[in-house]
Design an enzyme around this catalytic site. Structure first.
Site, PDB file in Angstrom:
ATOM      1  N   GLY A  20     102.823 123.321  21.753  1.00  0.00           N
ATOM      2  CA  GLY A  20     102.394 124.722  21.831  1.00  0.00           C
ATOM      3  C   GLY A  20     101.377 124.930  22.935  1.00  0.00           C
ATOM      4  O   GLY A  20     101.506 124.387  24.030  1.00  0.00           O
ATOM      5  N   TYR A  52     107.170 111.295  35.986  1.00  0.00           N
ATOM      6  CA  TYR A  52     106.550 110.928  34.709  1.00  0.00           C
ATOM      7  C   TYR A  52     106.133 109.463  34.814  1.00  0.00           C
ATOM      8  O   TYR A  52     106.947 108.550  34.625  1.00  0.00           O
ATOM      9  CB  TYR A  52     107.528 111.097  33.544  1.00  0.00           C
ATOM     10  CG  TYR A  52     107.845 112.534  33.187  1.00  0.00           C
ATOM     11  CD1 TYR A  52     107.060 113.587  33.638  1.00  0.00           C
ATOM     12  CD2 TYR A  52     108.935 112.839  32.381  1.00  0.00           C
ATOM     13  CE1 TYR A  52     107.362 114.902  33.314  1.00  0.00           C
ATOM     14  CE2 TYR A  52     109.239 114.154  32.050  1.00  0.00           C
ATOM     15  CZ  TYR A  52     108.445 115.179  32.528  1.00  0.00           C
ATOM     16  OH  TYR A  52     108.750 116.474  32.201  1.00  0.00           O
TER      17      TYR A  52
END
Ligand SMILES: NC(=O)c1ccc[n+]([C@@H]2O[C@H](COP(=O)([O-])OP(=O)(O)OC[C@H]3O[C@@H](n4cnc5c(N)ncnc54)[C@H](OP(=O)(O)O)[C@@H]3O)[C@@H](O)[C@H]2O)c1
Length: 309
Positions: A223, A71
């Site tokens: 989502g 990351y």
């Protein structure tokens, strides 16, 4: 802290092996850039703001962080931010990392690690986080087939004391069974959320609960927008989700997070944000108790989306 402020303790606790965490944690993937995550061309985040979000999360009771050495943006590393903002670490802070995926220094994805290369990835996390051992390491599956050699390599590092507990990410029930035959698995971190699952994914979530294993969804808020974040997802929000959220005076993002936590006491949340207001909202969402009729309506949205997936 204001006496009215809701903290992560309101979400309840779960044990990752012998380590107790509040169910609402924090994911660091959004801290290193503005906009889409893991985009090598993304604009690096404001360092002070990112560190302030981490410190505020801990101040608000978050004691479970999900991070990874891969990351990073051009100028920011999530692990470096965690180390700079939080070390010396609070005794109760559990830092989960994941290994498997490879990224070169410019951010381009490379081949996934071989079993022998996992040790180097574990050591990279140790160096960046400034620790002598890692609390939880997830093996993040990258390709089809057996995970036994990779998970076995991590089990050896666990035996050597570099890792306290092992988990899995991006796996199916068959991978979990394969890993459990090698060493205990304390968590499964998979893509999962309201309207973002298959019947197999739902079954795995429940099976984890039966086995006492934490289920830790990623993209529970974003989502289908995934690494792009919520901008697109918010616009496409199901009208039923929007209506229920509005009735509770909360955002669809908070409702989605609350719904995920209602899927079982073993479900943990690791919402990612670089926005201090979103951080507070997400922690407050951990305290929401959704009425049964709302859950029924949301479950219907979930089942309909899964059927159409
Ligand atoms: N194992 C894996 O393969 C894997 C893959 C992806 C992620 N992860 C982990 O899972 C964590 C969660 O995933 P994620 O961060 O991608 O997704 P997420 O938590 O589902 O959603 C994050 C997105 O939602 C926005 N957001 C967060 N809180 C919000 C709120 N209250 N209201 C409106 N928007 C909100 C964020 O933007 P703002 O910054 O603007 O708030 C960001 O765009 C990551 O941080 C990472 O640690 C694991």
């Amino acid at each position: 802290m204001n006496s009215e402020t809701i903290t992560a303790t309101a979400s309840g606790t779960w044990k990752l092996g012998d380590l107790t965490v509040n169910r609402v944690g924090f994911g660091t993937m959004r801290l290193t850039q503005d906009g889409a995550a893991l985009d090598p061309d993304a604009v690096p985040s404001d360092r002070r703001r990112a560190m302030a979000v981490l410190r505020r999360a801990v101040e608000l009771g978050v004691n479970h962080l999900d991070t990874a050495s891969f990351y990073f943006s051009r100028l920011r590393s999530a692990n470096e931010l965690v180390n700079s903002a939080l070390a010396p670490y609070p005794d109760d802070l559990v830092i989960t990392t994941k290994v498997g995926p490879g990224r070169d220094p410019h951010g381009a994805w490379t081949d996934a690690a071989t079993p022998a290369q996992l040790r180097g990835q574990v050591e990279e996390n140790l160096r960046q986080l400034g620790r002598d051992h890692l609390d939880v390491v997830n093996y993040r599956r990258q390709r089809a087939g057996s995970i036994a050699e990779h998970f076995g390599a991590l089990a050896e590092l666990r035996d050597a004391g570099l890792i306290r507990h092992l988990g899995l990410s991006n796996v199916g029930a068959e991978h979990l069974a394969e890993a459990q035959a090698i060493a205990p698995v304390v968590c499964v971190q998979n893509r999962y959320g309201l309207g973002l699952a298959t019947p197999e994914a739902d079954a795995l979530l429940h099976s984890c609960g039966e086995q006492g294993i934490a289920f830790v969804p990623f993209y529970a808020i974003a989502g289908t927008a995934g690494e792009k974040g919520t901008t697109a997802a918010q616009a496409a929000q199901d009208s039923e989700v929007r209506a229920i959220a509005e009735a509770h005076g909360i955002s669809a993002a908070e409702l989605r997070l609350a719904w995920s936590l209602h899927q079982g006491p073993h479900v943990l949340a690791i919402p990612g944000t670089g926005n201090p207001a979103h951080l507070e909202a997400n922690i407050a969402a951990g305290a929401l108790k959704l009425p049964a009729d709302d859950l029924t309506r949301l479950d219907a949205v979930h089942v309909a989306a899964a059927a159409g997936a």
